[in-house]
Every structure is written in structure tokens, then in C-alpha cells.
Scaffold this motif. Sequence first.
Motif, short mmCIF file in Angstrom:
data_model
loop_
_atom_site.label_atom_id
_atom_site.label_comp_id
_atom_site.label_asym_id
_atom_site.label_seq_id
_atom_site.Cartn_x
_atom_site.Cartn_y
_atom_site.Cartn_z
N GLU A 30 0.82 -1.64 -0.02
CA GLU A 30 0.10 -0.25 -0.19
C GLU A 30 0.80 1.56 0.06
O GLU A 30 0.38 2.41 -0.98
N ASN A 31 2.20 0.88 1.04
CA ASN A 31 2.94 2.30 0.75
C ASN A 31 2.97 2.46 -0.43
O ASN A 31 3.47 4.04 -1.02
N LYS A 32 3.84 1.31 -1.76
CA LYS A 32 4.33 1.84 -2.27
C LYS A 32 3.53 2.29 -3.15
O LYS A 32 3.58 2.87 -4.48
N PHE A 33 2.36 1.73 -3.66
CA PHE A 33 0.85 2.36 -4.80
C PHE A 33 1.45 3.74 -4.14
O PHE A 33 0.77 4.46 -4.57
N LYS A 34 1.04 4.04 -2.69
CA LYS A 34 0.84 5.75 -2.70
C LYS A 34 1.90 6.34 -3.44
O LYS A 34 1.94 7.42 -3.88
N THR A 35 3.03 5.71 -2.89
CA THR A 35 4.35 6.20 -3.53
C THR A 35 4.21 6.70 -5.50
O THR A 35 4.01 7.64 -5.62
N VAL A 36 3.82 5.40 -6.19
CA VAL A 36 3.31 5.14 -7.18
C VAL A 36 2.25 6.49 -8.09
O VAL A 36 2.60 7.25 -8.80
N HIS A 37 1.26 6.73 -6.88
CA HIS A 37 0.22 6.60 -7.53
C HIS A 37 0.65 8.71 -7.58
O HIS A 37 -0.03 9.33 -8.61
N ASN A 38 1.41 9.17 -6.21
CA ASN A 38 1.49 10.23 -6.12
C ASN A 38 2.60 10.81 -7.28
O ASN A 38 2.46 12.07 -7.43
N VAL A 53 8.45 5.73 -13.67
CA VAL A 53 7.83 5.62 -12.87
C VAL A 53 9.06 4.27 -12.61
O VAL A 53 9.14 5.33 -10.41
N HIS A 54 9.38 4.17 -12.67
CA HIS A 54 9.70 2.44 -11.61
C HIS A 54 11.17 3.72 -11.45
O HIS A 54 11.66 3.42 -9.95
N GLU A 55 11.34 3.82 -12.22
CA GLU A 55 13.33 4.62 -11.74
C GLU A 55 12.98 6.13 -10.59
O GLU A 55 14.08 6.61 -9.83
N ALA A 56 11.77 6.29 -11.25
CA ALA A 56 11.51 8.35 -10.02
C ALA A 56 11.02 7.83 -8.40
O ALA A 56 11.41 7.68 -7.15
N THR A 57 10.60 6.34 -8.35
CA THR A 57 10.33 5.62 -7.50
C THR A 57 10.39 4.53 -6.61
O THR A 57 9.99 4.48 -5.49
N GLU A 58 11.25 3.85 -7.39
CA GLU A 58 11.89 3.01 -7.16
C GLU A 58 11.55 1.60 -6.50
O GLU A 58 11.68 1.00 -5.66
N GLY A 71 -6.68 -2.02 -12.34
CA GLY A 71 -7.65 -1.44 -11.96
C GLY A 71 -7.32 -0.12 -10.98
O GLY A 71 -7.63 1.13 -10.82
N ARG A 72 -6.34 0.16 -10.13
CA ARG A 72 -6.05 0.90 -9.37
C ARG A 72 -5.10 1.70 -9.80
O ARG A 72 -5.51 3.04 -9.66
N ILE A 73 -4.91 1.66 -10.66
CA ILE A 73 -4.07 3.03 -11.86
C ILE A 73 -4.85 3.38 -13.23
O ILE A 73 -5.12 2.31 -13.48
N LEU A 74 -5.09 4.05 -12.97
CA LEU A 74 -6.20 4.12 -14.37
C LEU A 74 -5.69 4.81 -15.47
O LEU A 74 -5.46 5.80 -14.89
N LEU A 75 -5.33 3.71 -17.06
CA LEU A 75 -4.82 4.11 -18.07
C LEU A 75 -5.17 5.51 -18.19
O LEU A 75 -4.85 5.80 -19.59
N ALA A 76 -6.21 5.75 -18.94
CA ALA A 76 -7.40 6.72 -19.31
C ALA A 76 -6.57 7.92 -18.70
O ALA A 76 -6.87 9.64 -20.07
#
Length: 144
Positions: A30-38, A53-58, A71-76
Motif C-alpha cells: 500500500e505504501n508503494k502504491f501511494k508512492t507511485v500514485h502520488n 515511474v520505476h526510476e523515480a519511485t524505485e 485497476g488501481r491506476i486508471l490508464l485513461a
Amino acid sequence: MNELENCPNCGKLFIRALRGVCNNCFSEVENKFKTVHNFIRRRENRMATVDEVHEATEVKKDLIYQFIREGRILLAQFPNLGFPCEKCGTFIKEGRICESCRKELRSGLDQLSKESAFQDRQKQREREKIQTYHSLEDRIKRGR
């Protein structure tokens, strides 16, 4: 019913209810998701690719792909994100396999269906050919 299992990530025992991992691993994901989402929510990062995204958030790419598939990240909202086709690796935005692999799979299934139908017709023809005929001579020999 809840079952006692080992966490697939860390190996600790936990009671499997709604999640497939222990609470510690779930919190970590969940913390990693928040990092990516933010990161991708920021206006300047909305056009970022998975590599960026991988490089910036690790956060591992596989985990980013999992967030997209779930579906937690909406590609639209993020046009440069996607995930690889499970068969050929082409980047896609939905499903599990790309359109060309889907067509190839359908073609193979159609061919298999045609072959099965042909074999069924062949068996039916063979059954129709095998018929037993009794002559009068056979009946006389048996005493009828």
C-alpha cells in the motif's frame, strides 16, 4: 473460512481472510502504491512511462503492472502507462493478451474445432459403414 498460511512474500504465518499476504506485506504494498500514485498524479508526471515511474519511485515494474491490472491506476488518465501481453510482451492497456495474440489464439481454437468436427464426422461415417447383415443361410445353420 479463514486459513492459516505462510505469506508468499516474507514467509510469516498469517490468517488468510481477504488478502493473500500478511498485514506487514500488505502495508508495504500500500505504501508503494501511494508512492507511485502520488508521483503520477502530479501534472508534470502524467505522461510518464512505466520505466520513468520505476526510476523515480524505485517501485518494481512488476508491482506497477499489478496496480494497473487491478485497476488501481486508471490508464485513461495516464496514456503512456501499460503492461506487457502475457504471451508476446507487447505493451497493452487492457486484458491479458494483445489483439494479435488473441487472433492467433482464436485461429488455433477454430482450427481445433474444425478438426474435431471432421473427426466426429469420420467416426459417424465409419459407424454407418459397419452394419451387420444376416443371410438366410446363417439362420438355417443355427436351426431357425
